[in-house]
Motif scaffolding. Structure first.
Motif, PDB file in Angstrom:
ATOM      1  N   ARG A 107      -0.871  32.665 -12.125  1.00 53.30           N
ATOM      2  CA  ARG A 107      -1.755  32.227 -11.058  1.00 53.30           C
ATOM      3  C   ARG A 107      -2.820  31.294 -11.606  1.00 53.30           C
ATOM      4  NH1 ARG A 107      -2.634  34.642  -6.352  1.00 53.30           N
ATOM      5  NH2 ARG A 107      -3.717  32.662  -6.037  1.00 53.30           N
ATOM      6  N   TYR A 108      -3.243  31.538 -12.825  1.00 51.73           N
ATOM      7  CA  TYR A 108      -4.275  30.713 -13.443  1.00 51.73           C
ATOM      8  C   TYR A 108      -3.877  30.429 -14.897  1.00 51.73           C
ATOM      9  CZ  TYR A 108      -6.870  32.639  -9.505  1.00 51.73           C
ATOM     10  OH  TYR A 108      -7.255  33.023  -8.245  1.00 51.73           O
ATOM     11  N   TYR A 143       4.620  20.680  -5.792  1.00 46.01           N
ATOM     12  CA  TYR A 143       3.534  19.806  -5.352  1.00 46.01           C
ATOM     13  C   TYR A 143       2.358  19.933  -6.320  1.00 46.01           C
ATOM     14  CZ  TYR A 143       5.614  19.496  -0.640  1.00 46.01           C
ATOM     15  OH  TYR A 143       6.435  19.274   0.443  1.00 46.01           O
ATOM     16  N   GLN A 188      -1.833  19.591  -6.091  1.00 53.37           N
ATOM     17  CA  GLN A 188      -2.935  19.483  -5.143  1.00 53.37           C
ATOM     18  C   GLN A 188      -4.257  19.391  -5.900  1.00 53.37           C
ATOM     19  OE1 GLN A 188      -3.564  22.751  -2.362  1.00 53.37           O
ATOM     20  NE2 GLN A 188      -4.446  21.374  -0.854  1.00 53.37           N
ATOM     21  N   GLY A 239      -4.746  16.810   0.072  1.00 53.51           N
ATOM     22  CA  GLY A 239      -3.529  17.484   0.466  1.00 53.51           C
ATOM     23  C   GLY A 239      -2.543  17.508  -0.688  1.00 53.51           C
ATOM     24  N   PRO A 240      -1.522  18.342  -0.592  1.00 54.12           N
ATOM     25  CA  PRO A 240      -0.507  18.393  -1.652  1.00 54.12           C
ATOM     26  C   PRO A 240       0.244  17.069  -1.754  1.00 54.12           C
ATOM     27  CG  PRO A 240      -0.367  20.323  -0.230  1.00 54.12           C
ATOM     28  CD  PRO A 240      -1.280  19.350   0.446  1.00 54.12           C
ATOM     29  N   ARG A 286      11.602  17.330  -5.617  1.00 55.07           N
ATOM     30  CA  ARG A 286      12.305  18.161  -4.638  1.00 55.07           C
ATOM     31  C   ARG A 286      13.725  18.401  -5.113  1.00 55.07           C
ATOM     32  NH1 ARG A 286      15.327  16.945   0.268  1.00 55.07           N
ATOM     33  NH2 ARG A 286      14.917  14.728  -0.050  1.00 55.07           N
ATOM     34  N   LEU A 326       1.638  23.743  -6.658  1.00 57.21           N
ATOM     35  CA  LEU A 326       2.221  24.560  -5.604  1.00 57.21           C
ATOM     36  C   LEU A 326       3.741  24.431  -5.607  1.00 57.21           C
ATOM     37  CD1 LEU A 326      -0.198  23.494  -2.739  1.00 57.21           C
ATOM     38  CD2 LEU A 326      -0.055  25.795  -3.672  1.00 57.21           C
ATOM     39  N   HIS A 385      12.966  22.614   8.681  1.00 56.46           N
ATOM     40  CA  HIS A 385      12.032  21.798   7.908  1.00 56.46           C
ATOM     41  C   HIS A 385      10.804  22.596   7.493  1.00 56.46           C
ATOM     42  CE1 HIS A 385      13.812  17.737   8.583  1.00 56.46           C
ATOM     43  NE2 HIS A 385      14.439  18.406   9.510  1.00 56.46           N
ATOM     44  N   GLU A 386      10.723  23.848   7.938  1.00 53.22           N
ATOM     45  CA  GLU A 386       9.543  24.642   7.618  1.00 53.22           C
ATOM     46  C   GLU A 386       9.549  25.009   6.145  1.00 53.22           C
ATOM     47  OE1 GLU A 386       9.176  28.192   9.915  1.00 53.22           O
ATOM     48  OE2 GLU A 386       7.575  29.012   8.652  1.00 53.22           O
ATOM     49  N   GLN A 387       8.472  24.713   5.476  1.00 57.19           N
ATOM     50  CA  GLN A 387       8.342  25.034   4.065  1.00 57.19           C
ATOM     51  C   GLN A 387       7.473  26.276   3.897  1.00 57.19           C
ATOM     52  OE1 GLN A 387       7.330  21.754   1.456  1.00 57.19           O
ATOM     53  NE2 GLN A 387       8.210  20.292   2.879  1.00 57.19           N
ATOM     54  N   PHE A 441       5.227  28.302   1.224  1.00 61.38           N
ATOM     55  CA  PHE A 441       4.512  28.000  -0.001  1.00 61.38           C
ATOM     56  C   PHE A 441       4.179  29.253  -0.794  1.00 61.38           C
ATOM     57  CE2 PHE A 441       3.368  23.497  -0.050  1.00 61.38           C
ATOM     58  CZ  PHE A 441       3.783  23.125   1.208  1.00 61.38           C
ATOM     59  N   GLY A 442       4.192  29.103  -2.111  1.00 59.93           N
ATOM     60  CA  GLY A 442       3.672  30.131  -2.990  1.00 59.93           C
ATOM     61  C   GLY A 442       2.158  30.001  -3.094  1.00 59.93           C
ATOM     62  N   PRO A 443       1.500  30.919  -3.806  1.00 57.38           N
ATOM     63  CA  PRO A 443       0.039  30.908  -3.918  1.00 57.38           C
ATOM     64  C   PRO A 443      -0.490  29.819  -4.843  1.00 57.38           C
ATOM     65  CG  PRO A 443       0.938  32.662  -5.239  1.00 57.38           C
ATOM     66  CD  PRO A 443       2.091  32.070  -4.493  1.00 57.38           C
ATOM     67  N   ARG A 474      -3.313  27.554 -10.656  1.00 55.12           N
ATOM     68  CA  ARG A 474      -4.482  26.701 -10.893  1.00 55.12           C
ATOM     69  C   ARG A 474      -4.567  26.396 -12.375  1.00 55.12           C
ATOM     70  NH1 ARG A 474      -8.810  25.255  -8.000  1.00 55.12           N
ATOM     71  NH2 ARG A 474      -8.138  26.637  -6.325  1.00 55.12           N
TER      72      ARG A 474
END
Lengths: 111, 113
Positions: free
Chosen positions: B9-10, B35, B37, B42-43, B48, B91, B100-102, B104-106, B109
């Motif tokens: 996560r970090y 992605y 960010q 935005g991302p 892909r 991300l 088309h709905e994506q 996302f993971g958390p 960072r």
């Protein structure tokens, strides 16, 4: 230049007030998506609009895509502190496989 | 159903060090996205995948970034060597062919010192 322009960049409203966020593209879109993001977290899908003039609602959030499929608005009715976060629009550009995001609108709702 | 999983996560590293991020998409999702960010933005799509094939890597800085999805399931994004400007949230998202709905993971960072 940003291909998806969002306005406003940030918004502070009193709880109970209505608000609108806009997302504009210079190109025709295949699909327009609205997401919400909280700080330090991933994006949460809200809704997708694909047809010109289409309007969708989820609880107190309504989104509409214009007839030309180049602009969308997200409207929140009677805002609550739980609505606070960053609202992002994303889009597929017609005729390409390109998927892009706007810069986001940071919403703060004061209790 | 488990969502998109990302780790770590970090991550804090010094410049010129390598770093790797891992993503496990939602089961059955053939399409995987990475992605970047930056704060207040935005991302931006880096790469892909459709199954194990990278179908769009035009925005991936290939001099220092690499990615793989060897078995068409989980994926790794690597930066070597990292630069100060790479500090951002990375991300991962996945989607299935019918939508088309994506999802996302958390995110991870990354801070480069």
């Amino acid at each position: 230049s940003q291909e998806l322009e969002q306005s406003p960049q940030s918004l502070i409203v009193q709880e109970g007030k209505n608000l609108t966020i806009n997302c504009t593209s210079s190109k025709t879109l295949y699909g327009l998506y609205w997401y919400k993001q909280k700080y330090g977290e991933g994006l949460i899908f809200l809704m997708m609009l694909q047809k010109g003039g289409e309007e969708k609602s989820h609880e107190k959030i309504t989104a509409k895509l214009d007839e030309k499929k180049q602009q969308s608005s997200l409207h929140i009715t009677a805002s609550q502190p739980s609505h606070a976060g960053i609202y992002l629009c994303g889009a597929d550009i017609w005729g390409t496989y390109k998927y892009i995001f706007g810069t986001g609108t940071r919403l703060k709702v004061l209790a | 159903e488990a969502g998109v999983v990302q780790s770590p996560r970090y991550k804090i590293i010094e410049k010129k060090q390598p770093v790797a991020f891992w993503c496990n998409p939602i089961s059955g999702h053939n399409t995987l996205y990475w992605y970047l960010q930056n704060l207040g933005q935005g991302p931006e799509l880096l790469i892909r995948y459709e199954n194990e094939e990278a179908v769009d890597d035009s925005q991936l800085p290939k001099d220092r970034f690499s990615a793989e999805r060897l078995k068409g399931v989980d994926s790794t994004l690597k930066i070597q060597p990292a630069e100060l400007g790479d500090s951002a949230v990375y991300l991962c998202a996945s989607s299935n062919p019918d939508s088309h709905e994506q999802f996302f993971g958390p995110g991870t960072r990354l801070t480069v010192l």
